[in-house]
Design a protein around this motif. Structure first.
Motif, PDB file in Angstrom:
ATOM      1  N   SER A 130       0.790  -1.239  -0.015  1.00 35.18           N
ATOM      2  CA  SER A 130       0.020  -0.101  -0.163  1.00 35.18           C
ATOM      3  C   SER A 130       0.770   1.466   0.026  1.00 35.18           C
ATOM      4  CB  SER A 130      -0.845   0.112   1.304  1.00 35.18           C
ATOM      5  OG  SER A 130      -1.948  -1.068   1.329  1.00 35.18           O
ATOM      6  N   GLN A 131       1.925   1.239   0.593  1.00 35.72           N
ATOM      7  CA  GLN A 131       3.069   2.532   0.797  1.00 35.72           C
ATOM      8  C   GLN A 131       3.585   2.603  -0.619  1.00 35.72           C
ATOM      9  OE1 GLN A 131       6.100   2.180   3.877  1.00 35.72           O
ATOM     10  NE2 GLN A 131       7.586   2.896   2.242  1.00 35.72           N
ATOM     11  N   MET A 132       3.852   1.419  -1.174  1.00 37.92           N
ATOM     12  CA  MET A 132       4.275   1.660  -2.828  1.00 37.92           C
ATOM     13  C   MET A 132       3.393   2.183  -3.656  1.00 37.92           C
ATOM     14  SD  MET A 132       6.637  -1.836  -3.300  1.00 37.92           S
ATOM     15  CE  MET A 132       7.322  -1.148  -4.727  1.00 37.92           C
ATOM     16  N   GLU A 133       2.056   1.863  -3.395  1.00 31.39           N
ATOM     17  CA  GLU A 133       1.132   2.113  -4.422  1.00 31.39           C
ATOM     18  C   GLU A 133       0.670   3.567  -4.220  1.00 31.39           C
ATOM     19  OE1 GLU A 133      -2.087  -0.202  -3.114  1.00 31.39           O
ATOM     20  OE2 GLU A 133      -1.871  -1.778  -4.418  1.00 31.39           O
ATOM     21  N   ARG A 134       0.859   4.201  -2.834  1.00 30.53           N
ATOM     22  CA  ARG A 134       0.745   5.734  -2.761  1.00 30.53           C
ATOM     23  C   ARG A 134       1.965   6.288  -3.209  1.00 30.53           C
ATOM     24  NH1 ARG A 134      -0.940   3.665   2.385  1.00 30.53           N
ATOM     25  NH2 ARG A 134       1.324   4.265   3.270  1.00 30.53           N
ATOM     26  N   GLN A 135       3.178   5.733  -3.185  1.00 29.24           N
ATOM     27  CA  GLN A 135       4.607   6.523  -3.734  1.00 29.24           C
ATOM     28  C   GLN A 135       4.303   6.327  -5.437  1.00 29.24           C
ATOM     29  OE1 GLN A 135       6.488   8.033  -1.699  1.00 29.24           O
ATOM     30  NE2 GLN A 135       8.075   8.477  -3.397  1.00 29.24           N
ATOM     31  N   ILE A 136       3.595   5.341  -5.958  1.00 34.56           N
ATOM     32  CA  ILE A 136       3.741   5.415  -7.309  1.00 34.56           C
ATOM     33  C   ILE A 136       2.509   6.297  -7.916  1.00 34.56           C
ATOM     34  CG2 ILE A 136       2.682   3.997  -9.381  1.00 34.56           C
ATOM     35  CD1 ILE A 136       3.879   1.490  -7.797  1.00 34.56           C
ATOM     36  N   ALA A 137       1.510   6.629  -6.939  1.00 33.49           N
ATOM     37  CA  ALA A 137       0.493   7.713  -7.556  1.00 33.49           C
ATOM     38  C   ALA A 137       1.133   8.983  -7.273  1.00 33.49           C
ATOM     39  CB  ALA A 137      -0.735   7.638  -6.549  1.00 33.49           C
ATOM     40  N   LEU A 138       2.107   9.291  -6.373  1.00 31.90           N
ATOM     41  CA  LEU A 138       2.729  10.614  -6.228  1.00 31.90           C
ATOM     42  C   LEU A 138       3.871  10.734  -7.022  1.00 31.90           C
ATOM     43  CD1 LEU A 138       3.162  13.015  -4.294  1.00 31.90           C
ATOM     44  CD2 LEU A 138       4.736  11.733  -3.067  1.00 31.90           C
ATOM     45  N   ALA A 139       4.675   9.834  -7.384  1.00 30.00           N
ATOM     46  CA  ALA A 139       5.830  10.043  -8.204  1.00 30.00           C
ATOM     47  C   ALA A 139       5.681   9.603  -9.705  1.00 30.00           C
ATOM     48  CB  ALA A 139       7.208   9.349  -7.401  1.00 30.00           C
ATOM     49  N   ARG A 140       4.857   8.691  -9.891  1.00 32.61           N
ATOM     50  CA  ARG A 140       4.377   8.136 -11.356  1.00 32.61           C
ATOM     51  C   ARG A 140       5.996   7.833 -11.923  1.00 32.61           C
ATOM     52  NH1 ARG A 140       0.582  13.291 -13.589  1.00 32.61           N
ATOM     53  NH2 ARG A 140      -1.172  12.702 -12.182  1.00 32.61           N
ATOM     54  N   SER A 141       6.484   7.081 -11.235  1.00 34.12           N
ATOM     55  CA  SER A 141       7.820   6.205 -11.698  1.00 34.12           C
ATOM     56  C   SER A 141       7.612   4.800 -12.236  1.00 34.12           C
ATOM     57  CB  SER A 141       8.854   6.083 -10.461  1.00 34.12           C
ATOM     58  OG  SER A 141       9.647   5.263 -10.711  1.00 34.12           O
ATOM     59  N   ALA A 142       7.970   4.635 -13.351  1.00 30.64           N
ATOM     60  CA  ALA A 142       8.098   3.527 -14.234  1.00 30.64           C
ATOM     61  C   ALA A 142       9.058   2.395 -13.394  1.00 30.64           C
ATOM     62  CB  ALA A 142       8.572   3.571 -15.544  1.00 30.64           C
ATOM     63  N   GLN A 143      10.102   2.769 -12.827  1.00 32.12           N
ATOM     64  CA  GLN A 143      10.981   1.870 -12.083  1.00 32.12           C
ATOM     65  C   GLN A 143      10.380   1.662 -10.857  1.00 32.12           C
ATOM     66  OE1 GLN A 143      14.450   5.029 -12.551  1.00 32.12           O
ATOM     67  NE2 GLN A 143      15.385   2.911 -12.025  1.00 32.12           N
ATOM     68  N   LEU A 144       9.624   2.446 -10.276  1.00 28.22           N
ATOM     69  CA  LEU A 144       8.834   2.060  -9.074  1.00 28.22           C
ATOM     70  C   LEU A 144       7.755   0.975  -9.264  1.00 28.22           C
ATOM     71  CD1 LEU A 144       9.056   2.899  -6.194  1.00 28.22           C
ATOM     72  CD2 LEU A 144       7.497   4.553  -6.446  1.00 28.22           C
ATOM     73  N   ARG A 145       6.942   1.378 -10.366  1.00 28.19           N
ATOM     74  CA  ARG A 145       5.810   0.405 -10.849  1.00 28.19           C
ATOM     75  C   ARG A 145       6.564  -0.864 -11.448  1.00 28.19           C
ATOM     76  NH1 ARG A 145       0.916  -0.751 -10.348  1.00 28.19           N
ATOM     77  NH2 ARG A 145       0.419   1.434 -10.576  1.00 28.19           N
ATOM     78  N   GLU A 146       7.919  -0.989 -11.911  1.00 27.35           N
ATOM     79  CA  GLU A 146       8.248  -2.365 -11.935  1.00 27.35           C
ATOM     80  C   GLU A 146       8.850  -3.064 -10.839  1.00 27.35           C
ATOM     81  OE1 GLU A 146      11.573  -1.385 -14.629  1.00 27.35           O
ATOM     82  OE2 GLU A 146      10.316  -0.944 -16.381  1.00 27.35           O
ATOM     83  N   LEU A 147       9.091  -2.381  -9.788  1.00 28.28           N
ATOM     84  CA  LEU A 147       9.687  -2.831  -8.628  1.00 28.28           C
ATOM     85  C   LEU A 147       8.312  -3.448  -7.839  1.00 28.28           C
ATOM     86  CD1 LEU A 147      11.618  -3.454  -6.377  1.00 28.28           C
ATOM     87  CD2 LEU A 147      11.281  -1.411  -5.507  1.00 28.28           C
ATOM     88  N   TYR A 148       7.340  -2.422  -7.824  1.00 26.89           N
ATOM     89  CA  TYR A 148       6.050  -3.134  -7.099  1.00 26.89           C
ATOM     90  C   TYR A 148       5.440  -4.459  -7.713  1.00 26.89           C
ATOM     91  CZ  TYR A 148       1.112  -3.082  -6.057  1.00 26.89           C
ATOM     92  OH  TYR A 148      -0.441  -3.549  -5.401  1.00 26.89           O
ATOM     93  N   GLU A 149       5.438  -4.681  -9.140  1.00 25.53           N
ATOM     94  CA  GLU A 149       4.931  -5.654  -9.624  1.00 25.53           C
ATOM     95  C   GLU A 149       5.837  -6.849  -9.489  1.00 25.53           C
ATOM     96  OE1 GLU A 149       4.809  -4.590 -13.925  1.00 25.53           O
ATOM     97  OE2 GLU A 149       2.913  -3.535 -13.645  1.00 25.53           O
ATOM     98  N   GLU A 150       7.131  -6.685  -9.288  1.00 25.09           N
ATOM     99  CA  GLU A 150       7.724  -7.749  -8.869  1.00 25.09           C
ATOM    100  C   GLU A 150       7.868  -8.156  -7.411  1.00 25.09           C
ATOM    101  OE1 GLU A 150      12.775  -8.315  -7.588  1.00 25.09           O
ATOM    102  OE2 GLU A 150      12.355  -6.534  -9.115  1.00 25.09           O
ATOM    103  N   VAL A 151       8.020  -7.461  -6.448  1.00 30.09           N
ATOM    104  CA  VAL A 151       7.687  -7.760  -5.197  1.00 30.09           C
ATOM    105  C   VAL A 151       6.248  -8.317  -4.940  1.00 30.09           C
ATOM    106  CG1 VAL A 151       9.474  -6.424  -4.640  1.00 30.09           C
ATOM    107  CG2 VAL A 151       7.310  -5.406  -4.437  1.00 30.09           C
ATOM    108  N   ALA A 152       5.360  -7.766  -5.476  1.00 26.20           N
ATOM    109  CA  ALA A 152       3.851  -8.066  -5.328  1.00 26.20           C
ATOM    110  C   ALA A 152       3.808  -9.608  -5.844  1.00 26.20           C
ATOM    111  CB  ALA A 152       2.964  -7.057  -5.996  1.00 26.20           C
ATOM    112  N   GLY A 153       4.420  -9.942  -6.805  1.00 24.79           N
ATOM    113  CA  GLY A 153       4.487 -11.319  -7.283  1.00 24.79           C
ATOM    114  C   GLY A 153       5.075 -12.445  -6.446  1.00 24.79           C
ATOM    115  N   TYR A 154       5.895 -11.852  -5.656  1.00 26.66           N
ATOM    116  CA  TYR A 154       6.725 -12.871  -4.864  1.00 26.66           C
ATOM    117  C   TYR A 154       5.514 -13.787  -3.961  1.00 26.66           C
ATOM    118  CZ  TYR A 154      10.967 -10.231  -5.178  1.00 26.66           C
ATOM    119  OH  TYR A 154      12.044  -9.400  -5.566  1.00 26.66           O
TER     120      TYR A 154
END
Length: 267
Positions: free
Chosen positions: A170-194
């Motif tokens: 949830s913290q990452m989702e808020r950060q993605i909405a704030l920063a709109r970072s492709a790298q952050l989105r890729e990291l989120y998709e990676e760790v959410a899939g663990y």
């Protein structure tokens, strides 16, 4: 950090930020000492905003400084905020001060992360918690989210992993909405899939302490279950992209047994 492309033109970008913040044109105009008509003209491209106006609107929309640079570039102006490498001599005083802070916090764990959760510094208390972690996760640059959620990282030892994992995502989702970072989105998709490990250690299920004010981190170390509450600090009014994205994360023992355990390992 790569910025996600949204629309072309500074007007559509500003409109996107305003809508994300759920602020009307009139409310933004009042905050920025302008008019709703002028804000509308800027958003539709009928009026070209000045550099000062872009920065004023960005401030009232609480847009991160990295994205303010993007707005300025799209608007035809030079970036206002520098992006200094963390190891640049210009940041010597900052690094020294942060190192002193980390050392002063020992034996309690603390670390400093950048905008995509890469670890730029950590103290001995944090190093203790990372033992043992798979070697491939300790190859620089270390990433705090990978270290925490990877099945070969801290995850198997976190007693309340499902709750802690949900909070981090949830913290990452808020950060993605704030920063709109492709790298952050890729990291989120990676760790959410663990996968979430079925087992969370060898000492069985341990109930969380009564901490109505914060979700504790319950983690096993050397046969004991330690309890922490986490706080995150950032810099006020940063004028550099790198500094703006730094966060100091500290882990405060939630009970006396945890504090005693940490002191015994770092004494």
């Amino acid at each position: 950090m790569t910025t996600l492309a949204i629309d072309t033109g500074v007007g559509p970008l500003l409109r996107s930020w305003r809508e994300q913040r759920r602020i009307s044109q009139l409310e933004l105009a009042l905050r920025a000492d302008s008019s709703a008509r002028h804000i509308s003209f800027i958003e539709t491209g009928r009026s070209r905003p000045s550099e000062e106006m872009i920065l004023r609107l960005a401030e009232h929309l609480e847009i991160p400084v990295r994205e303010r640079n993007t707005l300025l570039l799209v608007g035809g102006y030079a970036p206002r905020y520098a992006q200094t490498a963390f190891d640049d001599p210009a940041l010597d005083a900052l690094r020294e001060g942060m190192d002193r802070l980390l050392q002063a916090y020992e034996p309690y764990p603390a670390l400093i992360v950048g905008g995509t959760y890469d670890v730029v510094a950590a103290n001995r208390g944090m190093a203790m918690l990372l033992d043992p972690v798979a070697e491939h996760l300790l190859v620089p640059p270390l990433n705090a989210m990978r270290l925490t959620l990877h099945p070969e990282g801290l995850a198997p030892r976190i007693r309340n992993l499902r709750e802690w994992r949900a909070d981090l995502l949830s913290q990452m989702e808020r950060q993605i909405a704030l920063a709109r970072s492709a790298q952050l989105r890729e990291l989120y998709e990676e760790v959410a899939g663990y996968p979430v490990p079925e087992s969370t250690g060898s000492t069985g299920s341990v109930p969380a302490p009564s901490l109505p004010f914060a979700l504790p981190l319950l983690i096993e170390h050397d046969g004991e279950v330690l309890s922490f509450v986490c706080s995150i600090a950032t810099f006020n009014t940063p004028m550099d992209v790198t500094v703006a994205e730094l966060a100091i994360e500290t882990f405060l023992p939630a009970d006396r047994a945890t504090a005693d355990h940490l002191r015994s390992f770092t004494s």
